[in-house]
Design a protein around this motif. Structure first.
Motif, PDB file in Angstrom:
ATOM      1  N   LEU A   4     -11.176  -5.503  -0.801  1.00  0.00           N
ATOM      2  CA  LEU A   4     -10.444  -4.240  -0.866  1.00  0.00           C
ATOM      3  C   LEU A   4     -10.800  -3.300   0.286  1.00  0.00           C
ATOM      4  CD1 LEU A   4     -10.591  -3.609  -4.712  1.00  0.00           C
ATOM      5  CD2 LEU A   4      -8.580  -4.268  -3.370  1.00  0.00           C
ATOM      6  N   ARG A   5     -11.992  -3.462   0.858  1.00  0.00           N
ATOM      7  CA  ARG A   5     -12.423  -2.618   1.982  1.00  0.00           C
ATOM      8  C   ARG A   5     -11.842  -3.076   3.323  1.00  0.00           C
ATOM      9  NH1 ARG A   5     -17.773  -3.262  -0.909  1.00  0.00           N
ATOM     10  NH2 ARG A   5     -17.862  -1.399  -2.217  1.00  0.00           N
ATOM     11  N   ASP A  40       3.869   2.010  -0.252  1.00  0.00           N
ATOM     12  CA  ASP A  40       4.224   3.262   0.433  1.00  0.00           C
ATOM     13  C   ASP A  40       3.137   3.721   1.394  1.00  0.00           C
ATOM     14  OD1 ASP A  40       6.628   3.380  -0.933  1.00  0.00           O
ATOM     15  OD2 ASP A  40       5.969   4.942  -2.332  1.00  0.00           O
ATOM     16  N   TYR A  41       1.925   3.208   1.216  1.00  0.00           N
ATOM     17  CA  TYR A  41       0.783   3.587   2.050  1.00  0.00           C
ATOM     18  C   TYR A  41       0.346   2.457   2.978  1.00  0.00           C
ATOM     19  CZ  TYR A  41       0.705   7.648  -0.895  1.00  0.00           C
ATOM     20  OH  TYR A  41       1.064   8.803  -1.537  1.00  0.00           O
ATOM     21  N   GLY A  42       1.218   1.484   3.174  1.00  0.00           N
ATOM     22  CA  GLY A  42       0.910   0.390   4.084  1.00  0.00           C
ATOM     23  C   GLY A  42      -0.080  -0.612   3.538  1.00  0.00           C
ATOM     24  N   VAL A  43      -0.291  -0.620   2.226  1.00  0.00           N
ATOM     25  CA  VAL A  43      -1.202  -1.572   1.586  1.00  0.00           C
ATOM     26  C   VAL A  43      -0.315  -2.669   0.986  1.00  0.00           C
ATOM     27  CG1 VAL A  43      -3.048  -1.867  -0.109  1.00  0.00           C
ATOM     28  CG2 VAL A  43      -2.822   0.298   1.133  1.00  0.00           C
ATOM     29  N   THR A  44      -0.030  -3.687   1.788  1.00  0.00           N
ATOM     30  CA  THR A  44       1.012  -4.646   1.426  1.00  0.00           C
ATOM     31  C   THR A  44       0.518  -6.062   1.176  1.00  0.00           C
ATOM     32  OG1 THR A  44       1.450  -5.077   3.771  1.00  0.00           O
ATOM     33  CG2 THR A  44       2.758  -3.343   2.698  1.00  0.00           C
ATOM     34  N   TRP A  45      -0.764  -6.343   1.404  1.00  0.00           N
ATOM     35  CA  TRP A  45      -1.254  -7.712   1.238  1.00  0.00           C
ATOM     36  C   TRP A  45      -0.943  -8.222  -0.160  1.00  0.00           C
ATOM     37  CZ3 TRP A  45      -4.302 -10.424  -2.075  1.00  0.00           C
ATOM     38  CH2 TRP A  45      -4.678 -11.709  -1.681  1.00  0.00           C
ATOM     39  N   ASN A  46      -0.589  -9.500  -0.253  1.00  0.00           N
ATOM     40  CA  ASN A  46      -0.352 -10.122  -1.539  1.00  0.00           C
ATOM     41  C   ASN A  46      -0.374 -11.633  -1.379  1.00  0.00           C
ATOM     42  OD1 ASN A  46       0.030  -9.926  -4.314  1.00  0.00           O
ATOM     43  ND2 ASN A  46       1.584  -8.346  -4.056  1.00  0.00           N
ATOM     44  N   PHE A  87      -6.314  -4.246   2.576  1.00  0.00           N
ATOM     45  CA  PHE A  87      -6.104  -3.169   1.614  1.00  0.00           C
ATOM     46  C   PHE A  87      -6.404  -1.812   2.253  1.00  0.00           C
ATOM     47  CE2 PHE A  87      -6.423  -6.912  -1.010  1.00  0.00           C
ATOM     48  CZ  PHE A  87      -5.405  -6.723  -1.919  1.00  0.00           C
ATOM     49  N   LEU A  88      -7.607  -1.265   2.075  1.00  0.00           N
ATOM     50  CA  LEU A  88      -7.915   0.104   2.497  1.00  0.00           C
ATOM     51  C   LEU A  88      -8.365   0.243   3.945  1.00  0.00           C
ATOM     52  CD1 LEU A  88      -9.711   1.398  -0.715  1.00  0.00           C
ATOM     53  CD2 LEU A  88      -7.331   1.765   0.003  1.00  0.00           C
ATOM     54  N   ASP A  89      -8.774  -0.845   4.581  1.00  0.00           N
ATOM     55  CA  ASP A  89      -9.254  -0.802   5.966  1.00  0.00           C
ATOM     56  C   ASP A  89     -10.293   0.312   6.145  1.00  0.00           C
ATOM     57  OD1 ASP A  89      -9.610  -1.401   8.612  1.00  0.00           O
ATOM     58  OD2 ASP A  89      -7.624  -0.725   9.264  1.00  0.00           O
ATOM     59  N   ALA A 108     -13.493   5.626   1.214  1.00  0.00           N
ATOM     60  CA  ALA A 108     -12.812   4.377   0.867  1.00  0.00           C
ATOM     61  C   ALA A 108     -13.789   3.239   0.622  1.00  0.00           C
ATOM     62  CB  ALA A 108     -11.823   3.995   1.966  1.00  0.00           C
ATOM     63  N   ASP A 109     -14.900   3.218   1.334  1.00  0.00           N
ATOM     64  CA  ASP A 109     -15.849   2.112   1.167  1.00  0.00           C
ATOM     65  C   ASP A 109     -16.662   2.203  -0.127  1.00  0.00           C
ATOM     66  OD1 ASP A 109     -17.666   4.125   1.789  1.00  0.00           O
ATOM     67  OD2 ASP A 109     -18.552   3.067   3.496  1.00  0.00           O
TER      68      ASP A 109
END
Length: 182
Positions: free
Chosen positions: A76-77, A151-157, A81-83, A62-63
């Motif tokens: 994004l990291r 759907d993957y818990g990536v909800t920031w906006n 987002f991707l944590d 992911a990184d």
């Protein structure tokens, strides 16, 4: 290039220098941001006689996300987002492969992003095979799938002044694959 898929049966590994795993997402409701992951590994077993007996798995770091803008990539990291520090791997493992018409295949599997696993189905086109100058048999595939990042818990906006949001929910994952028989 051989037309006999049975001759392609065997175990393969992704060639990271000739494979692209990318994505496209809508930004500010008016444009698209494109990017790719630069570190990943993947293996597959191809059964040319019975493609339904084929399998594949991919692990993406992911990184290694890269949109060409370091400040955005750093964001994004993060957990927004991707944590990536807590969930370093994005994984995909096949659960079914279906030969469609001609060179088309439907690949279904479990995609895990952060701590969420959901099934996805990716349509792939077999683009051919060749023996490279080093004697390696290579196969090529191209495919894409659109997922909902929520759907993957990536909800920031962030809301936009004129309406809408900064980051679109739909993300298209793109795969341009070159795999080498082992």
């Amino acid at each position: 290039m051989t037309a006999n898929l049975a001759e392609l049966t065997g175990d393969y590994a992704l060639d990271p220098t000739h494979t692209r795993i990318g994505f496209v997402a809508r930004h500010a409701m008016v444009t698209k941001v494109r990017g790719a992951f630069h570190r990943f590994e993947g293996t597959a077993h191809l059964d040319g006689n019975d493609p339904s007996r084929s399998t594949a798995q991919v692990v993406i770091k992911a990184d290694s996300i890269d949109t060409g803008v370091e400040q955005r990539d750093q964001h994004l990291r993060t957990n927004d987002f991707l944590d990536a520090p807590n969930f370093p791997d994005i994984t995909f493992r096949t659960t079914a492969i279906e030969a469609r018409s001609g060179s088309e295949y439907r690949v279904t599997g479990d995609l895990t992003i952060k701590d969420t696993t959901r099934p996805v189905t990716i349509d792939f086109d077999y683009t051919g095979n060749a023996v490279d100058p080093y004697g390696n048999l290579r196969v090529g595939l191209e495919g894409s799938v659109t997922i909902s990042r929520k759907d993957y818990g990536v909800t920031w906006n962030a809301a936009l002044e004129g309406g809408g949001v900064l980051v679109g929910d739909k993300v298209t994952l793109e795969f341009d694959i070159s795999a080498i028989r082992q």
